[in-house]
Design an enzyme around this catalytic site. Structure first.
Site, PDB file in Angstrom:
ATOM      1  N   LYS A  13       0.845  -1.202   0.000  1.00  0.00           N
ATOM      2  CA  LYS A  13       0.000   0.000   0.000  1.00  0.00           C
ATOM      3  C   LYS A  13       0.887   1.261   0.000  1.00  0.00           C
ATOM      4  CE  LYS A  13      -3.667  -2.656   2.067  1.00  0.00           C
ATOM      5  NZ  LYS A  13      -4.866  -2.705   2.890  1.00  0.00           N
ATOM      6  N   HIS A  97      -8.561  -3.340  -6.229  1.00  0.00           N
ATOM      7  CA  HIS A  97      -8.518  -3.400  -4.761  1.00  0.00           C
ATOM      8  C   HIS A  97      -9.675  -2.574  -4.190  1.00  0.00           C
ATOM      9  CE1 HIS A  97      -7.207  -2.946  -0.629  1.00  0.00           C
ATOM     10  NE2 HIS A  97      -6.434  -3.991  -0.828  1.00  0.00           N
ATOM     11  N   GLU A  99      -9.840  -0.609  -1.808  1.00  0.00           N
ATOM     12  CA  GLU A  99      -9.509   0.792  -1.488  1.00  0.00           C
ATOM     13  C   GLU A  99      -9.588   1.662  -2.739  1.00  0.00           C
ATOM     14  OE1 GLU A  99      -5.812  -0.052   0.505  1.00  0.00           O
ATOM     15  OE2 GLU A  99      -6.936  -0.980   2.140  1.00  0.00           O
ATOM     16  N   GLU A 169     -11.090 -10.647  -0.957  1.00  0.00           N
ATOM     17  CA  GLU A 169     -10.771  -9.822   0.207  1.00  0.00           C
ATOM     18  C   GLU A 169     -12.043  -9.195   0.763  1.00  0.00           C
ATOM     19  OE1 GLU A 169      -6.319  -8.505   0.001  1.00  0.00           O
ATOM     20  OE2 GLU A 169      -7.570  -6.988  -0.906  1.00  0.00           O
ATOM     21  N   GLY A 175      -7.361  -4.814   7.155  1.00  0.00           N
ATOM     22  CA  GLY A 175      -6.746  -3.879   8.097  1.00  0.00           C
ATOM     23  C   GLY A 175      -7.481  -3.764   9.423  1.00  0.00           C
ATOM     24  N   SER A 215      -6.413  -9.167   6.829  1.00  0.00           N
ATOM     25  CA  SER A 215      -5.836  -9.489   8.136  1.00  0.00           C
ATOM     26  C   SER A 215      -5.202 -10.882   8.201  1.00  0.00           C
ATOM     27  CB  SER A 215      -6.884  -9.307   9.246  1.00  0.00           C
ATOM     28  OG  SER A 215      -7.300  -7.941   9.297  1.00  0.00           O
TER      29      SER A 215
HETATM   30  P1  PGA Z   1      -4.475  -6.380   5.442  1.00  0.00           P
HETATM   31  O1  PGA Z   1      -4.675  -5.878   3.919  1.00  0.00           O
HETATM   32  O2  PGA Z   1      -3.663  -7.665   5.368  1.00  0.00           O
HETATM   33  O3  PGA Z   1      -3.717  -5.276   6.113  1.00  0.00           O
HETATM   34  O4  PGA Z   1      -5.817  -6.621   6.008  1.00  0.00           O
HETATM   35  C1  PGA Z   1      -4.934  -6.777   2.880  1.00  0.00           C
HETATM   36  C2  PGA Z   1      -5.136  -6.038   1.592  1.00  0.00           C
HETATM   37  O5  PGA Z   1      -5.775  -4.977   1.594  1.00  0.00           O
HETATM   38  O6  PGA Z   1      -4.685  -6.486   0.511  1.00  0.00           O
END
Ligand code: PGA
Length: 258
Positions: A13, A97, A99, A169, A175, A215
């Site tokens: 990220k 993704h 995000e 995901e 996160g 996570s």
């Molecule tokens: P995370 O992120 O392991 O911090 O939960 C995973 C991702 O967004 O690819």
């Protein structure tokens, strides 16, 4: 267990300077060496791609970008293209993704164009899909996830899609320290594979790696990776230190050997 080679990918990220990226990549490369039963990929920020490529040297660790545009060049201020990613040594690219979908307005239609453009350049697309907490609670997980997979691959056949990697995901697990239960992840992974089989053919669908993300940590990786359709992990937070990421790679190697 399966012929699918496990894949552990780190999504850094918006973290790490060039120097920090090089140090982390060097530590991972030293662990993986020039070959491993598990494919390992690092996804640094764009400004560190070239330096990470150099730090990886002759190791088997692959390089991933975190996003791409679909055009190779042109008047697209601020963008990166598949042609330029290839030029800097990327063999993989994360697309779709959550995000990017959530904060940058990325749509299924845009993700489909990016996917097709990456395939033209033989860059492995890591296609992210996943439901929000609200969607899960409304019982819409499969509808959302399978819909995203279908939209991204529309118009492409199994031959074109050969290298595709899917990353499931769940947004509520990213996160947050909340991981999907291994059996719940398995259920969604199996549904993705079955849907790909219906859409594009079973033998290809059986070869597609479906990663879990959200996570993933050293203490839950082994259990998640013991599921028949969980072929690897896309790791955010725990990919930012070698101490956390290496045990996850080792869980991938464990899956390959089981
Ligand atoms: P995370 O992120 O392991 O911090 O939960 C995973 C991702 O967004 O690819």
């Amino acid at each position: 267990m399966t012929d699918r080679k496990p894949l552990i990918a780190g999504n850094w990220k918006l973290h790490n300077t060039v120097a920090e990226s090089q140090a982390l990549a060097g530590a991972i490369a030293a662990h993986v060496g020039d070959g491993s039963a598990c494919e390992v990929v690092l996804g640094p920020v764009a400004t560190s791609l070239a330096a990470v490529k150099e730090a990886l040297g002759g190791s088997a660790v692959g390089l991933a970008a975190q996003n791409t545009h679909w055009e190779d060049s042109g008047a697209w201020t601020g963008e990166l293209s598949p042609a330029l990613l290839l030029d800097v040594g990327c063999g993989y690219c994360i697309i779709g993704h959550s995000e990017r979908r959530q904060f940058f307005g990325e749509t299924d239609a845009g993700v489909r164009k990016k996917l097709a453009a990456l395939l033209v350049h033989k860059i492995v697309p890591i296609l992210c899909v996943g439901e929000s907490l609200e969607q899960r609670e409304a019982g819409k997980t499969l509808e959302v996830v399978l819909g995203q997979v279908e939209a991204a691959t529309e118009g492409l056949d199994a031959v074109a899609l050969a290298p595709l990697v899917v990353a499931y995901e769940p947004i509520w697990a990213i996160g947050t320290g909340r991981t999907a239960k291994a059996e719940d992840a398995q259920e969604v992974h199996r549904a993705i594979r079955e849907h790909l089989a219906e859409l594009k053919g079973k033998s290809w669908a059986d070869s597609v790696r479906v990663l879990y993300g959200g996570s993933v940590k050293p203490n839950n990786a082994e259990e998640l990776l013991s599921q028949p359709d969980v072929d690897g992990a896309l790791v955010g937070g725990a990919s930012l230190t070698a101490d956390n990421f290496i045990p996850i790679i080792d869980a991938g190697i464990g899956r390959a050997e089981s």
